[in-house]
Enzyme design. Sequence first.
Site, PDB file in Angstrom:
ATOM      1  CB  CYS A 100      -0.520   0.569   8.879  1.00 43.98           C
ATOM      2  SG  CYS A 100       0.357  -0.928   9.358  1.00 43.98           S
ATOM      3  CB  THR A 105       0.126  -4.438  11.097  1.00 46.90           C
ATOM      4  OG1 THR A 105      -0.025  -5.224   9.909  1.00 46.90           O
ATOM      5  CG2 THR A 105       0.881  -5.228  12.135  1.00 46.90           C
ATOM      6  N   GLY A 112       4.416  -6.647   9.986  1.00 42.83           N
ATOM      7  CA  GLY A 112       3.442  -7.730  10.208  1.00 42.83           C
ATOM      8  C   GLY A 112       3.885  -8.902  11.054  1.00 42.83           C
ATOM      9  CB  CYS A 114      -2.362  -6.208   4.590  1.00 44.38           C
ATOM     10  SG  CYS A 114      -0.664  -5.615   4.360  1.00 44.38           S
ATOM     11  CB  THR A 115      -2.663  -0.479   3.345  1.00 44.74           C
ATOM     12  OG1 THR A 115      -1.460  -0.498   4.140  1.00 44.74           O
ATOM     13  CG2 THR A 115      -3.816  -0.046   4.222  1.00 44.74           C
TER      14      THR A 115
HETATM   15  N1  DGL Z   1       0.438  -2.292   5.253  1.00 44.43           N
HETATM   16  C1  DGL Z   1       0.374  -2.772   6.568  1.00 44.43           C
HETATM   17  C2  DGL Z   1      -0.972  -3.318   6.932  1.00 44.43           C
HETATM   18  O1  DGL Z   1      -1.959  -2.779   6.459  1.00 44.43           O
HETATM   19  C3  DGL Z   1       1.536  -3.493   7.149  1.00 44.43           C
HETATM   20  C4  DGL Z   1       2.242  -4.533   6.377  1.00 44.43           C
HETATM   21  C5  DGL Z   1       3.530  -4.897   7.077  1.00 44.43           C
HETATM   22  O2  DGL Z   1       4.299  -3.983   7.346  1.00 44.43           O
HETATM   23  O3  DGL Z   1       3.729  -6.079   7.384  1.00 44.43           O
HETATM   24  O4  DGL Z   1      -1.091  -4.236   7.697  1.00 44.43           O
END
Ligand code: DGL
Length: 288
Positions: free
Chosen positions: A77, A79, A47, A200-201
Amino acid sequence: RVLVEATEMIGVFDSGYGGLTIFRELIKQFPEHSFVYLGDNARAPYGNKTPEEITEYTKQGVDALLKKGCTLVILGCNTASAVALRELQQKWLPITWADRKLLGIVVPTIEQITETTSPISVGILGTMRTIESHAYKHEIQKRNPNIFVYEYACIILAGIIETLGSKNTEVVHEAQKSVQALLDVAGSGGGTLDAVLLACTHYELIADSIAAVLPNATKLYHQPSIVAKSLADYLQRHTEIDSQIDKTGKRIYLTTGNPEEVSQKSTDFIGETIAFELLQIPTTLVSP
Ligand code: DGL
Protein backbone atom coordinates in the site's frame (compact mmCIF):
# COMPACT_ATOMS: atom_id res chain seq x y z
CA ARG A 1 21.99 -30.55 16.78
CA VAL A 2 18.40 -29.36 16.75
CA LEU A 3 17.32 -28.03 13.41
CA VAL A 4 15.08 -24.97 13.66
CA GLU A 5 12.02 -25.56 11.55
CA ALA A 6 11.22 -22.76 9.08
CA THR A 7 7.64 -21.94 9.98
CA GLU A 8 7.36 -18.24 9.34
CA MET A 9 5.51 -16.50 6.52
CA ILE A 10 5.79 -13.31 4.50
CA GLY A 11 2.87 -10.98 5.21
CA VAL A 12 1.41 -8.47 2.78
CA PHE A 13 -0.83 -5.72 4.13
CA ASP A 14 -3.13 -3.27 2.37
CA SER A 15 -6.19 -1.23 3.22
CA GLY A 16 -8.24 -3.51 1.01
CA TYR A 17 -8.03 -5.13 -2.43
CA GLY A 18 -5.12 -3.19 -3.94
CA GLY A 19 -2.33 -5.14 -2.27
CA LEU A 20 -3.60 -8.26 -4.03
CA THR A 21 -1.93 -6.92 -7.20
CA ILE A 22 1.39 -7.06 -5.33
CA PHE A 23 0.54 -10.37 -3.65
CA ARG A 24 -0.35 -12.01 -6.96
CA GLU A 25 3.07 -11.18 -8.39
CA LEU A 26 4.91 -12.25 -5.25
CA ILE A 27 3.30 -15.68 -5.11
CA LYS A 28 4.08 -16.12 -8.80
CA GLN A 29 7.75 -15.21 -8.32
CA PHE A 30 8.11 -17.15 -5.04
CA PRO A 31 6.03 -20.30 -5.50
CA GLU A 32 7.58 -22.09 -2.51
CA HIS A 33 7.57 -19.28 0.05
CA SER A 34 4.52 -19.15 2.30
CA PHE A 35 2.52 -15.92 2.25
CA VAL A 36 -0.37 -14.40 4.16
CA TYR A 37 -2.41 -11.44 2.92
CA LEU A 38 -4.39 -9.04 5.08
CA GLY A 39 -6.80 -6.48 3.66
CA ASP A 40 -8.35 -4.03 6.11
CA ASN A 41 -11.48 -3.85 3.93
CA ALA A 42 -13.65 -2.89 6.92
CA ARG A 43 -11.81 0.44 7.14
CA ALA A 44 -10.79 0.99 3.50
CA PRO A 45 -10.07 3.31 1.84
CA TYR A 46 -7.18 4.82 3.76
CA GLY A 47 -6.30 7.48 1.21
CA ASN A 48 -8.36 10.33 2.72
CA LYS A 49 -7.89 9.42 6.39
CA THR A 50 -5.65 11.47 8.66
CA PRO A 51 -1.97 10.49 8.87
CA GLU A 52 -2.58 9.53 12.53
CA GLU A 53 -5.41 7.16 11.57
CA ILE A 54 -3.41 5.65 8.71
CA THR A 55 -0.45 5.05 11.03
CA GLU A 56 -2.60 3.51 13.76
CA TYR A 57 -4.57 1.24 11.40
CA THR A 58 -1.41 0.14 9.63
CA LYS A 59 0.21 -0.64 12.96
CA GLN A 60 -2.78 -2.76 13.97
CA GLY A 61 -2.76 -4.64 10.66
CA VAL A 62 0.98 -5.30 10.76
CA ASP A 63 0.74 -6.35 14.41
CA ALA A 64 -1.97 -8.87 13.51
CA LEU A 65 0.20 -10.30 10.70
CA LEU A 66 3.23 -10.57 12.98
CA LYS A 67 1.09 -12.40 15.54
CA LYS A 68 0.07 -14.83 12.76
CA GLY A 69 3.74 -15.76 12.41
CA CYS A 70 5.26 -13.43 9.84
CA THR A 71 8.97 -12.77 10.01
CA LEU A 72 8.63 -10.08 7.39
CA VAL A 73 5.71 -7.85 6.42
CA ILE A 74 5.46 -5.83 3.23
CA LEU A 75 3.10 -2.87 3.10
CA GLY A 76 1.41 -3.49 -0.27
CA CYS A 77 0.00 0.00 0.00
CA ASN A 78 1.53 3.30 -1.07
CA THR A 79 -0.53 5.35 1.36
CA ALA A 80 0.69 3.32 4.34
CA SER A 81 4.25 3.22 2.96
CA ALA A 82 4.34 6.99 2.36
CA VAL A 83 2.57 8.03 5.56
CA ALA A 84 3.14 5.38 8.25
CA LEU A 85 6.20 3.27 7.43
CA ARG A 86 8.97 5.45 8.78
CA GLU A 87 7.30 6.02 12.13
CA LEU A 88 6.47 2.35 12.57
CA GLN A 89 10.00 1.29 11.59
CA GLN A 90 11.65 3.79 13.89
CA LYS A 91 9.38 4.01 16.91
CA TRP A 92 7.22 0.90 17.14
CA LEU A 93 8.87 -2.15 15.57
CA PRO A 94 12.20 -1.97 17.45
CA ILE A 95 10.35 -1.89 20.77
CA THR A 96 7.48 -4.28 20.10
CA TRP A 97 8.84 -6.70 17.49
CA ALA A 98 12.61 -6.19 17.51
CA ASP A 99 13.37 -9.33 15.48
CA ARG A 100 10.84 -8.73 12.68
CA LYS A 101 11.11 -6.72 9.49
CA LEU A 102 8.72 -4.25 7.88
CA LEU A 103 9.22 -3.07 4.30
CA GLY A 104 7.35 -0.57 2.13
CA ILE A 105 6.88 -0.24 -1.60
CA VAL A 106 7.72 3.43 -2.16
CA VAL A 107 11.52 3.16 -1.92
CA PRO A 108 11.94 0.23 -4.36
CA THR A 109 9.70 2.05 -6.82
CA ILE A 110 11.71 5.26 -6.55
CA GLU A 111 14.93 3.29 -7.05
CA GLN A 112 13.52 1.77 -10.21
CA ILE A 113 12.44 5.16 -11.58
CA THR A 114 15.69 6.94 -10.78
CA GLU A 115 18.05 4.14 -11.82
CA THR A 116 17.04 4.27 -15.46
CA THR A 117 18.38 7.09 -17.62
CA SER A 118 14.93 7.80 -19.01
CA PRO A 119 12.34 9.04 -18.07
CA ILE A 120 12.97 12.71 -17.63
CA SER A 121 9.36 13.40 -16.72
CA VAL A 122 7.13 11.19 -14.66
CA GLY A 123 3.54 11.60 -13.56
CA ILE A 124 2.37 10.19 -10.25
CA LEU A 125 -1.23 9.17 -9.61
CA GLY A 126 -1.97 8.41 -5.96
CA THR A 127 -4.35 8.86 -3.09
CA MET A 128 -4.77 12.20 -1.38
CA ARG A 129 -2.40 11.35 1.50
CA THR A 130 0.25 9.78 -0.75
CA ILE A 131 0.34 12.86 -2.97
CA GLU A 132 0.15 15.25 -0.02
CA SER A 133 3.19 13.56 1.56
CA HIS A 134 5.16 14.32 -1.65
CA ALA A 135 7.19 11.20 -0.81
CA TYR A 136 7.58 10.35 -4.51
CA LYS A 137 8.32 13.88 -5.73
CA HIS A 138 10.86 14.66 -3.01
CA GLU A 139 12.68 11.34 -3.10
CA ILE A 140 12.82 11.11 -6.89
CA GLN A 141 14.18 14.64 -7.18
CA LYS A 142 16.64 14.08 -4.35
CA ARG A 143 18.12 11.13 -6.21
CA ASN A 144 17.87 12.63 -9.67
CA PRO A 145 17.14 16.39 -9.82
CA ASN A 146 16.86 16.19 -13.62
CA ILE A 147 13.59 14.29 -13.46
CA PHE A 148 10.43 16.41 -13.62
CA VAL A 149 7.73 15.04 -11.35
CA TYR A 150 4.05 15.88 -11.79
CA GLU A 151 1.51 14.71 -9.22
CA TYR A 152 -2.23 14.27 -9.15
CA ALA A 153 -4.35 13.08 -6.22
CA CYS A 154 -7.30 10.84 -7.13
CA ILE A 155 -9.56 11.57 -4.22
CA ILE A 156 -12.28 8.96 -4.75
CA LEU A 157 -10.73 6.37 -7.07
CA ALA A 158 -9.52 3.73 -4.58
CA GLY A 159 -12.80 4.01 -2.67
CA ILE A 160 -14.98 3.38 -5.70
CA ILE A 161 -12.76 0.51 -6.83
CA GLU A 162 -13.42 -1.03 -3.39
CA THR A 163 -17.17 -0.56 -3.57
CA LEU A 164 -18.01 -0.79 -7.29
CA GLY A 165 -15.27 -3.06 -8.71
CA SER A 166 -12.91 -2.64 -11.64
CA LYS A 167 -15.34 -3.16 -14.53
CA ASN A 168 -17.83 -0.51 -13.44
CA THR A 169 -18.18 2.32 -15.96
CA GLU A 170 -18.10 5.01 -13.27
CA VAL A 171 -14.76 3.63 -12.06
CA VAL A 172 -13.30 3.54 -15.57
CA HIS A 173 -14.57 7.05 -16.25
CA GLU A 174 -13.10 8.40 -13.01
CA ALA A 175 -9.74 6.73 -13.72
CA GLN A 176 -9.59 8.17 -17.23
CA LYS A 177 -10.57 11.61 -15.95
CA SER A 178 -7.70 11.42 -13.46
CA VAL A 179 -5.22 10.52 -16.20
CA GLN A 180 -6.42 13.50 -18.22
CA ALA A 181 -6.02 15.75 -15.18
CA LEU A 182 -2.46 14.48 -14.70
CA LEU A 183 -1.67 15.12 -18.36
CA ASP A 184 -3.11 18.63 -17.94
CA VAL A 185 -0.91 19.28 -14.89
CA ALA A 186 2.15 18.25 -16.91
CA GLY A 187 0.96 20.25 -19.92
CA SER A 188 0.43 23.41 -17.92
CA GLY A 189 3.98 23.01 -16.59
CA GLY A 190 5.12 23.00 -20.21
CA GLY A 191 5.90 19.32 -20.29
CA THR A 192 4.74 15.96 -21.53
CA LEU A 193 4.93 12.70 -19.64
CA ASP A 194 7.56 10.11 -20.47
CA ALA A 195 6.17 7.81 -17.83
CA VAL A 196 3.29 7.40 -15.41
CA LEU A 197 3.39 5.58 -12.10
CA LEU A 198 0.24 4.15 -10.57
CA ALA A 199 1.25 5.01 -7.01
CA CYS A 200 -1.73 3.25 -5.48
CA THR A 201 -1.93 -0.51 -5.64
CA HIS A 202 -5.69 -0.32 -6.23
CA TYR A 203 -5.11 1.40 -9.60
CA GLU A 204 -3.20 -1.61 -10.88
CA LEU A 205 -6.59 -3.40 -10.89
CA ILE A 206 -7.68 -1.00 -13.65
CA ALA A 207 -4.28 -0.58 -15.33
CA ASP A 208 -5.68 -1.51 -18.76
CA SER A 209 -8.31 1.26 -18.64
CA ILE A 210 -5.60 3.72 -17.65
CA ALA A 211 -3.13 2.56 -20.31
CA ALA A 212 -5.86 2.97 -22.93
CA VAL A 213 -5.96 6.74 -22.47
CA LEU A 214 -2.22 7.38 -22.14
CA PRO A 215 -0.29 8.72 -25.12
CA ASN A 216 1.48 5.86 -26.95
CA ALA A 217 4.92 7.16 -26.02
CA THR A 218 4.16 7.27 -22.30
CA LYS A 219 5.48 4.29 -20.36
CA LEU A 220 3.45 2.86 -17.49
CA TYR A 221 5.35 1.58 -14.47
CA HIS A 222 3.95 -1.55 -12.88
CA GLN A 223 4.69 -1.74 -9.17
CA PRO A 224 4.05 -5.48 -8.62
CA SER A 225 7.07 -6.55 -10.69
CA ILE A 226 9.22 -3.82 -9.11
CA VAL A 227 8.29 -5.02 -5.61
CA ALA A 228 8.88 -8.69 -6.50
CA LYS A 229 12.35 -7.91 -7.80
CA SER A 230 13.16 -5.88 -4.73
CA LEU A 231 12.02 -8.72 -2.45
CA ALA A 232 14.22 -11.16 -4.37
CA ASP A 233 17.23 -8.87 -3.80
CA TYR A 234 16.30 -8.46 -0.14
CA LEU A 235 16.01 -12.19 0.55
CA GLN A 236 19.29 -12.80 -1.23
CA ARG A 237 21.01 -10.23 0.97
CA HIS A 238 19.26 -11.50 4.13
CA THR A 239 19.58 -15.25 4.05
CA GLU A 240 19.00 -15.32 7.83
CA ILE A 241 15.44 -14.11 7.13
CA ASP A 242 14.89 -16.25 4.06
CA SER A 243 15.91 -19.35 5.99
CA GLN A 244 13.14 -18.74 8.57
CA ILE A 245 10.41 -18.70 5.95
CA ASP A 246 8.36 -21.83 5.41
CA LYS A 247 8.77 -23.14 1.85
CA THR A 248 5.61 -25.21 1.48
CA GLY A 249 3.85 -22.56 -0.57
CA LYS A 250 1.00 -21.72 1.84
CA ARG A 251 -1.36 -18.90 0.81
CA ILE A 252 -3.65 -17.45 3.46
CA TYR A 253 -6.08 -14.61 2.79
CA LEU A 254 -7.43 -12.56 5.69
CA THR A 255 -9.80 -9.62 5.75
CA THR A 256 -11.34 -7.41 8.41
CA GLY A 257 -14.39 -7.06 6.15
CA ASN A 258 -17.10 -9.49 5.07
CA PRO A 259 -15.20 -12.61 3.92
CA GLU A 260 -17.87 -13.72 1.39
CA GLU A 261 -18.05 -10.33 -0.26
CA VAL A 262 -14.28 -9.84 -0.24
CA SER A 263 -13.70 -13.34 -1.67
CA GLN A 264 -16.20 -12.70 -4.46
CA LYS A 265 -14.77 -9.32 -5.44
CA SER A 266 -11.17 -10.54 -5.21
CA THR A 267 -11.99 -13.43 -7.48
CA ASP A 268 -13.48 -10.95 -9.98
CA PHE A 269 -10.40 -8.70 -9.73
CA ILE A 270 -7.71 -11.34 -9.89
CA GLY A 271 -9.49 -13.84 -12.12
CA GLU A 272 -8.96 -16.84 -9.84
CA THR A 273 -10.87 -18.13 -6.85
CA ILE A 274 -9.64 -16.65 -3.62
CA ALA A 275 -11.16 -17.59 -0.26
CA PHE A 276 -10.80 -15.03 2.52
CA GLU A 277 -11.14 -15.69 6.22
CA LEU A 278 -12.29 -13.11 8.74
CA LEU A 279 -9.66 -11.55 10.98
CA GLN A 280 -10.82 -9.27 13.73
CA ILE A 281 -8.19 -6.72 14.53
CA PRO A 282 -8.07 -5.70 18.15
CA THR A 283 -8.20 -1.93 18.25
CA THR A 284 -5.94 -1.75 21.27
CA LEU A 285 -2.45 -3.13 20.95
CA VAL A 286 -1.22 -5.84 23.23
CA SER A 287 2.51 -6.44 23.29
CA PRO A 288 3.56 -9.99 22.40
N1 DGL B 1 -3.98 0.68 -2.18
C1 DGL B 1 -3.56 1.72 -1.35
C2 DGL B 1 -2.41 2.51 -1.92
O1 DGL B 1 -1.58 1.91 -2.58
C3 DGL B 1 -4.55 2.52 -0.59
C4 DGL B 1 -5.79 3.00 -1.24
C5 DGL B 1 -6.74 3.52 -0.19
O2 DGL B 1 -7.02 2.77 0.74
O3 DGL B 1 -7.15 4.69 -0.28
O4 DGL B 1 -2.29 3.68 -1.71
